[in-house]
Design a protein around this motif. Structure first.
Motif, PDB file in Angstrom:
ATOM      1  N   VAL A   1       0.799  -1.267  -0.254  1.00  0.00           N
ATOM      2  CA  VAL A   1      -0.036   0.043   0.016  1.00  0.00           C
ATOM      3  C   VAL A   1       0.869   1.195  -0.135  1.00  0.00           C
ATOM      4  O   VAL A   1       0.617   2.301  -0.664  1.00  0.00           O
ATOM      5  N   GLY A   2       1.932   1.370   0.942  1.00  0.00           N
ATOM      6  CA  GLY A   2       2.997   2.333   0.797  1.00  0.00           C
ATOM      7  C   GLY A   2       3.471   2.626  -0.306  1.00  0.00           C
ATOM      8  O   GLY A   2       3.556   3.565  -1.064  1.00  0.00           O
ATOM      9  N   LEU A   3       4.020   1.443  -0.994  1.00  0.00           N
ATOM     10  CA  LEU A   3       4.652   1.605  -2.261  1.00  0.00           C
ATOM     11  C   LEU A   3       3.747   2.311  -3.334  1.00  0.00           C
ATOM     12  O   LEU A   3       4.324   3.030  -4.233  1.00  0.00           O
ATOM     13  N   TRP A   4       2.464   1.701  -3.341  1.00  0.00           N
ATOM     14  CA  TRP A   4       1.495   2.400  -4.320  1.00  0.00           C
ATOM     15  C   TRP A   4       1.316   3.783  -4.374  1.00  0.00           C
ATOM     16  O   TRP A   4       1.389   4.728  -4.975  1.00  0.00           O
ATOM     17  N   LEU A   5       1.161   4.195  -2.941  1.00  0.00           N
ATOM     18  CA  LEU A   5       0.842   5.717  -2.519  1.00  0.00           C
ATOM     19  C   LEU A   5       2.374   6.420  -3.020  1.00  0.00           C
ATOM     20  O   LEU A   5       1.931   7.527  -3.498  1.00  0.00           O
ATOM     21  N   GLY A   6       3.407   5.727  -2.673  1.00  0.00           N
ATOM     22  CA  GLY A   6       4.797   6.513  -2.899  1.00  0.00           C
ATOM     23  C   GLY A   6       4.752   6.700  -4.588  1.00  0.00           C
ATOM     24  O   GLY A   6       4.898   7.698  -5.109  1.00  0.00           O
ATOM     25  N   CYS A   7       4.525   5.557  -5.453  1.00  0.00           N
ATOM     26  CA  CYS A   7       4.655   5.556  -6.632  1.00  0.00           C
ATOM     27  C   CYS A   7       3.407   6.491  -7.466  1.00  0.00           C
ATOM     28  O   CYS A   7       3.967   7.272  -8.272  1.00  0.00           O
ATOM     29  N   ALA A   8       2.555   6.491  -6.796  1.00  0.00           N
ATOM     30  CA  ALA A   8       1.250   7.134  -7.406  1.00  0.00           C
ATOM     31  C   ALA A   8       1.652   8.743  -7.292  1.00  0.00           C
ATOM     32  O   ALA A   8       1.541   9.641  -8.158  1.00  0.00           O
ATOM     33  N   ALA A   9       2.075   8.954  -5.935  1.00  0.00           N
ATOM     34  CA  ALA A   9       2.442  10.520  -5.564  1.00  0.00           C
ATOM     35  C   ALA A   9       3.518  10.865  -6.847  1.00  0.00           C
ATOM     36  O   ALA A   9       3.739  11.902  -7.130  1.00  0.00           O
ATOM     37  N   TRP A  10       4.636  10.072  -6.746  1.00  0.00           N
ATOM     38  CA  TRP A  10       5.968  10.332  -7.549  1.00  0.00           C
ATOM     39  C   TRP A  10       5.238  10.570  -8.999  1.00  0.00           C
ATOM     40  O   TRP A  10       5.788  11.676  -9.709  1.00  0.00           O
TER      41      TRP A  10
ATOM     42  N   GLY B   1      17.457   0.460  -7.720  1.00  0.00           N
ATOM     43  CA  GLY B   1      17.277   0.219  -6.045  1.00  0.00           C
ATOM     44  C   GLY B   1      15.951  -0.263  -5.623  1.00  0.00           C
ATOM     45  O   GLY B   1      15.769  -0.981  -4.975  1.00  0.00           O
ATOM     46  N   LEU B   2      15.021   0.555  -6.363  1.00  0.00           N
ATOM     47  CA  LEU B   2      13.550   0.084  -6.094  1.00  0.00           C
ATOM     48  C   LEU B   2      13.323  -1.322  -6.254  1.00  0.00           C
ATOM     49  O   LEU B   2      12.496  -1.857  -5.467  1.00  0.00           O
ATOM     50  N   MET B   3      13.993  -1.721  -7.684  1.00  0.00           N
ATOM     51  CA  MET B   3      13.468  -3.063  -7.919  1.00  0.00           C
ATOM     52  C   MET B   3      14.180  -3.916  -6.674  1.00  0.00           C
ATOM     53  O   MET B   3      13.576  -5.186  -6.289  1.00  0.00           O
ATOM     54  N   LEU B   4      15.263  -3.934  -6.508  1.00  0.00           N
ATOM     55  CA  LEU B   4      16.263  -4.711  -5.279  1.00  0.00           C
ATOM     56  C   LEU B   4      15.283  -4.543  -4.074  1.00  0.00           C
ATOM     57  O   LEU B   4      15.125  -5.583  -3.381  1.00  0.00           O
ATOM     58  N   ALA B   5      14.736  -3.305  -3.715  1.00  0.00           N
ATOM     59  CA  ALA B   5      14.007  -3.322  -2.545  1.00  0.00           C
ATOM     60  C   ALA B   5      12.812  -4.045  -2.469  1.00  0.00           C
ATOM     61  O   ALA B   5      12.345  -4.625  -1.596  1.00  0.00           O
ATOM     62  N   VAL B   6      12.086  -3.976  -3.653  1.00  0.00           N
ATOM     63  CA  VAL B   6      10.842  -4.561  -3.810  1.00  0.00           C
ATOM     64  C   VAL B   6      11.221  -6.231  -3.696  1.00  0.00           C
ATOM     65  O   VAL B   6      10.579  -6.921  -2.988  1.00  0.00           O
ATOM     66  N   LEU B   7      12.192  -6.733  -4.364  1.00  0.00           N
ATOM     67  CA  LEU B   7      12.681  -8.115  -4.229  1.00  0.00           C
ATOM     68  C   LEU B   7      12.977  -8.330  -2.813  1.00  0.00           C
ATOM     69  O   LEU B   7      12.482  -9.591  -2.247  1.00  0.00           O
ATOM     70  N   GLY B   8      13.639  -7.709  -1.947  1.00  0.00           N
ATOM     71  CA  GLY B   8      13.919  -7.840  -0.979  1.00  0.00           C
ATOM     72  C   GLY B   8      12.732  -8.056   0.088  1.00  0.00           C
ATOM     73  O   GLY B   8      12.508  -8.772   1.190  1.00  0.00           O
TER      74      GLY B   8
ATOM     75  N   ALA C   1       3.745  -5.638  -7.272  1.00  0.00           N
ATOM     76  CA  ALA C   1       4.623  -4.758  -7.167  1.00  0.00           C
ATOM     77  C   ALA C   1       5.131  -4.137  -8.405  1.00  0.00           C
ATOM     78  O   ALA C   1       5.237  -2.957  -8.659  1.00  0.00           O
ATOM     79  N   ALA C   2       5.502  -5.089  -9.363  1.00  0.00           N
ATOM     80  CA  ALA C   2       5.988  -4.722 -10.610  1.00  0.00           C
ATOM     81  C   ALA C   2       4.702  -3.749 -11.378  1.00  0.00           C
ATOM     82  O   ALA C   2       5.000  -2.680 -11.911  1.00  0.00           O
ATOM     83  N   PHE C   3       3.492  -4.020 -11.155  1.00  0.00           N
ATOM     84  CA  PHE C   3       2.374  -3.270 -11.633  1.00  0.00           C
ATOM     85  C   PHE C   3       2.570  -1.940 -11.174  1.00  0.00           C
ATOM     86  O   PHE C   3       2.042  -0.886 -11.708  1.00  0.00           O
ATOM     87  N   ILE C   4       2.894  -1.857  -9.801  1.00  0.00           N
ATOM     88  CA  ILE C   4       3.036  -0.405  -9.255  1.00  0.00           C
ATOM     89  C   ILE C   4       4.194   0.269  -9.716  1.00  0.00           C
ATOM     90  O   ILE C   4       4.060   1.438 -10.083  1.00  0.00           O
ATOM     91  N   ILE C   5       5.433  -0.438  -9.759  1.00  0.00           N
ATOM     92  CA  ILE C   5       6.556   0.493  -9.936  1.00  0.00           C
ATOM     93  C   ILE C   5       6.523   1.061 -11.269  1.00  0.00           C
ATOM     94  O   ILE C   5       7.303   1.873 -11.693  1.00  0.00           O
ATOM     95  N   LYS C   6       5.893   0.153 -12.323  1.00  0.00           N
ATOM     96  CA  LYS C   6       5.804   0.490 -13.758  1.00  0.00           C
ATOM     97  C   LYS C   6       5.150   1.776 -13.673  1.00  0.00           C
ATOM     98  O   LYS C   6       5.775   2.711 -14.732  1.00  0.00           O
TER      99      LYS C   6
END
Lengths: 660, 305
Positions: A35-44, A63-70, A91-96
């Motif tokens: 959820v946080g990831l989505w909010l962050g990416c959407a705001a960005w 970095g973002l990708m590695l963080a998500v994998l982690g 996560a990929a759907f969000i980061i894209k």
């Protein structure tokens, strides 16, 4: 639409809305940081759109990708497997989102969204989930429309309406494919999520386990009978037998699986019915004694249970024929009898002594059983889901001190005493009864219908089932758990919101039953519509049909449909009769495949000149073709399509070979 | 130069630098027996173009400076009483030349304007009851200055329609202007131009233009163009049949000038802006100056094949 154009505002808005709707049903099995990831990416992404932020650099993206994998690894313990894969997908759907530069990226995102919607069915294939998934699909379509940046797309309602009507237009095709498309077996076994969360019978039993199950209103299975259903008191749904006792727990002997199939003789009338069971993550099925089924890779094990080769991970539909009055194993093997007499070496001395007493008193097993049941009936035994705790000698404690408990206590104690008295016996675990849905004409059995009873063996007469709980709380058998617990108010006390608690409110109850009926039909006719059932239905329509014929018909029908569609799209009857012009159109298509498209207002010569710049190596052939075309079409020379065709061939040969 | 027309073009281009396209269109206009309207600022080479064309083609040249007090007689000519013969003798006006440059045509009153325009249309003038034919070929180059509107009488659409083409010379390119500045004065070059053609040969060439083949497919294209101007909403009004005739005639001349004996869509497209630009108006701006954007739309959207 050029794919390299930037994403318009309206398209981006739709995309964000669609993302929320796509991710929403996944939330229960997603870690919270998503959820946080989505909010962050959407705001960005919004900041990028407002030109207040930059697109992320390659390093940031890495970095973002590695963080998500982690993050996935930390929260799911693995990067493979269904659940981790879904988290990764989401996560990929969000980061894209943050690298969404052009329309092409947006298209990728939308396709990813469709895929994510589909993966939702792996977790929930109920009717509500299916209906809900129409919503994100509609909004994804709206996003697709929003990308076009037409004046039309600026009107959100119109866009949504168009998206919905697109979806509606796809409906007939969907139904057609649903009905006719052959269901293929899985190409590989997918480890399905959520094994641990399934409540149900386990392969060993302490009384507390059944008490645990009694709190769950979850559905175990549904049954529809071919004729009138037998009375409730005869509905003992066998799951498995437990024949090993360690002083506390009853468990099943592993050897059961390797034993030869049991011998039995059908007697009396048979019962035909259909069961749709919920995923149980176990291999046994539920049926009345003695069951035979049409399900492949399922067999009757030595303890009369039906068992599949693989655990039940998806709702499973099977037909059963049961012979309730069958004679079961009149001659049992010594090995089996020895197992049915097993007791721990020590413990529960009072029960053993009592058993010895009973044995001396009653010579026949039948008499002994009757005496035992009488004992349960006449002594002050109490049926409760909240029994007092028992000490080390649990059977002694139950039989002589507390005298309160539920089915597992009674069954366990009775088998113990029978064995101690030398009568082969075992605990049968399963479900008892169920709720009759009169509207749908089927029975639903829930986890709180879990039950344990007893069967004992005697020579020539084989196994006989008895239920000590019936002696203590006949209403449990005849009416159900809720009635048996009437004064105690412990029925579903952990689920105050469960509609089952409010069965006395008539309209609510009817609503609940109708809803359940709808779900049942969904399972039977939508989820269960595959394999045999599909063939059955198609057979009903078209007579005997083979899988191969079906495939042929499908391919043929598809080809016909595509042909009709192609005719409608290309309209060959409108194709020009002018052979000369037709050759030019072929020339145009050829060059279009190589990236040179003619504008509508572009004449042959200017088109050719432009093409020559793009394809300098083919310039001579192209010019020759166009010169011939011009002379024939404008210069008054008689039309000679043959010559044009020859020249066109020269152009084609000079061009590099391209796929499609 | 094998082709005399190419030689003519070449010669004119020696005088008027960097205006090949306009010179070619002007020549096309002349071959199609149409008249030319040049809209441009003073000093862009309008007169030079007229002079050069007249010299090269071997035509007689007259220039009429239009002013607000110009009378039709000043254009057509008047009869003057001759004492010796005791009769009125007709003194032809400047219009009796093969190539007439009507400078700043919008400065004259509509009455004078229409005297010229009638002559252009009829190929003859009627003065005091006598009809006098104008010379053949007869070619009018009219100019007007779009920038200064004070005290002018803009040509109405009906009269604009009589010009086959409207052109704008525009500023020369930098290289051309440099050559202009470094070279000799243009006016001095003019007398040195040798006539390449004469009346008869020009008339013969003009007679060949209608022989250029316009195939069925090409006429269809012209019809599509005209139809688009009549049916599409952005056009204030459509093209007249005179305009479609003009378009085809100009396209023929253009093809002829290119040494082809048949017209292709590109010929139509080449002359389209000059031929229809002054005949079209946008619906949004019917009093506006021209249909440049509309012409571009026609070129882009109307299927050429």
């Amino acid at each position: 639409m050029s794919a390299a154009q930037p994403v318009p505002r309206i398209g981006l808005t739709w995309l964000l809305v669609a993302q929320v709707l796509v991710i929403l049903p996944h939330l229960p099995h997603l870690p919270l940081w998503i959820v946080g990831l989505w909010l962050g990416c959407a705001a960005w992404r919004l900041q990028i759109f407002l030109m207040r932020a930059e697109f992320p650099s390659a390093w940031v993206k890495l970095g973002l990708m590695l963080a998500v994998l982690g993050g996935v690894f930390l929260s799911r313990g693995s990067l493979v497997g269904m659940e981790a894969a879904t988290v990764l997908l989401v996560a990929a759907f969000i980061i894209k989102l943050v690298e969404l530069r052009t329309k092409r990226d947006a298209l990728v995102l939308i396709l990813l969204g469709f895929f994510t919607v589909v993966t939702g069915y792996l977790f929930d294939d109920g009717i509500l989930a299916a209906l809900y998934s129409l919503l994100p699909v509609t909004v994804l379509l709206a996003a697709l429309i929003g990308l076009q940046q037409s004046t039309f797309a600026a009107r959100p309602w119109a866009t949504l309406r168009l998206a919905a009507s697109l979806l509606l237009q796809a409906l007939p095709l969907m139904v057609l494919l649903f009905v006719f498309f052959p269901r293929m077996g899985p190409l590989w076994a997918l480890p399905l999520p959520g094994d641990k969360s399934i409540t149900g019978l386990a392969d060993s039993m302490a009384p507390a386990d059944i008490a645990e199950l009694s709190r769950s209103p979850e559905l175990a299975f549904r049954v529809s009978f071919d004729g009138t259903p037998p009375p409730r008191s005869q509905l003992y749904w066998r799951a498995l037998t437990l024949d090993r006792f360690d002083g506390r727990r009853w468990s099943q002997a592993e050897i059961v699986a390797f034993a030869p199939p049991p011998r039995w003789q059908a007697r009396g009338r048979s019962l035909d019915y259909e069961v749709i069971m919920q995923p149980s993550a176990q291999r046994w099925l539920f049926a009345l004694d003695v069951a035979t089924t049409d399900l492949p890779d399922t067999r009757l094990l030595g303890d009369f249970r039906l068992q599949r080769a693989r655990p039940v991970q998806r709702p499973l539909r099977y037909r059963v024929t049961s012979w309730p009055e069958a004679l079961r194993e009149p001659q049992a093997s010594p090995l089996l009898l020895r197992r049915a007499l097993q007791l721990p070496a020590q413990g529960d001395p009072r029960s053993r002594a009592w058993a010895a007493e009973l044995r001396a008193q009653y010579g026949q097993p039948d008499e002994l059983v009757r005496a035992l049941l009488k004992h349960f009936r006449e002594q002050p035994f109490r049926y409760t889901l909240r029994p007092p705790t028992l000490g080390a000698d649990s059977i002694d404690g139950f039989l002589f001190d507390t005298r309160s408990g539920f089915c597992a206590h009674y069954a366990g104690a009775m088998v113990f005493v029978l064995r101690a008295a030398g009568v082969p016996a075992r605990v049968v675990a399963g479900y008892q009864g169920g709720e009759w849905n009169a509207g749908g004409g089927y029975l639903q059995v829930r986890q709180f219908d879990a039950h344990a009873w007893v069967e004992y063996w005697q020579p020539e007469r084989g196994w006989t089932s008895v239920d000590p709980t019936f002696q203590v709380a006949p209403e449990r058998i005849e009416l159900g758990l809720e009635e048996a617990l009437g004064e105690e108010r412990s029925f579903l006390e952990d689920s105050p919101l469960s509609l089952l608690r409010y069965r006395q409110i008539d309209w609510l109850n009817r609503l609940r039953l109708s809803w359940d009926e709808l779900n049942y039909d969904w399972q039977r006719w939508v989820l269960g519509y595959q394999g045999e059932r599909q063939l059955e239905v198609l057979e009903g329509w078209f007579g005997r049909i083979h899988g191969r014929d079906l495939a042929l018909a499908l391919v043929g029908g598809g080809a016909l449909l595509l042909g009709a569609l192609a005719l409608w799209l290309f309209k060959p009857w409108r194709r020009t009769r002018d052979g000369c012009l037709r050759q030019f159109q072929r020339f145009e298509r050829l060059l279009a495949r190589h990236g040179v498209h003619r504008a509508p207002g572009e004449g042959a010569r200017s088109f050719a000149e432009r093409a020559c710049e793009v394809l300098p190596d083919q310039a001579d052939a192209i010019r020759a073709f166009v010169a011939a075309y011009e002379v024939q079409r404008y210069g008054g020379q008689p039309a000679a399509p043959g010559e044009l065709r020859r020249r066109l061939r020269r152009v084609r040969r000079s061009l590099p070979w391209l796929l499609g | 130069m094998s082709n005399p027309l190419d030689a003519c073009l070449h010669a004119v281009n020696q005088v008027l630098l960097g205006k090949e396209a306009q010179v070619r269109l002007a020549m096309t206009c002349l071959l199609a027996r149409g008249h030319l309207l040049i809209e441009d600022l003073p000093g862009m080479g309008k007169t030079t173009l007229g002079h050069a064309l007249a010299r090269v083609l071997g035509l007689s040249f007259q220039r009429i400076q239009f002013t607000s007090d110009l009378l039709p007689g000043d254009i057509l000519g008047t009869s003057v009483f001759d004492k010796e013969s005791g009769q009125f003798v007709f003194h032809p006006g400047p219009i009796f030349a093969e190539l007439v440059l009507a400078d700043e045509i919008n400065r004259a009153t509509p009455k004078s304007q229409s005297a010229l325009l009638e002559a252009m249309e009829e190929g003859q003038v009627t003065i005091e009851g006598a009809t006098r034919p104008l010379p053949k070929p007869f070619f009018v180059i009219a100019t007007q200055n779009p920038a200064s509107q004070g005290g002018t009488f803009a040509l109405p659409e009906s009269q604009l329609d009589r010009f086959l083409m409207r052109l704008s010379l525009g500023y020369p390119a930098k290289a051309a202007e440099k050559a202009l500045l470094l070279g000799e004065a243009r006016r001095e070059l003019l007398p040195r131009l040798e006539p390449i053609l004469d009346h008869e040969r020009l008339a013969a060439l003009q007679a060949q233009v209608p022989q250029v083949r316009a195939s069925d497919a090409l006429v269809e294209y012209v019809l599509r163009l005209v139809e688009a101007t009549r049916s599409q909403p952005q056009f204030a009004w459509g093209l007249s049949p005179r305009a479609s005739l003009a378009l085809l005639a100009a396209a023929r001349a253009w093809a002829f000038l290119a040494g082809r004996d048949y017209v292709i869509p590109e010929d139509v497209q080449a002359v389209l802006p000059a031929v229809v630009g002054h005949r079209l108006r946008e619906r949004a701006d019917p009093a506006g100056h021209g249909g440049g954007a509309l012409v571009q739309w026609l070129l882009r959207e109307v299927p050429a094949l």
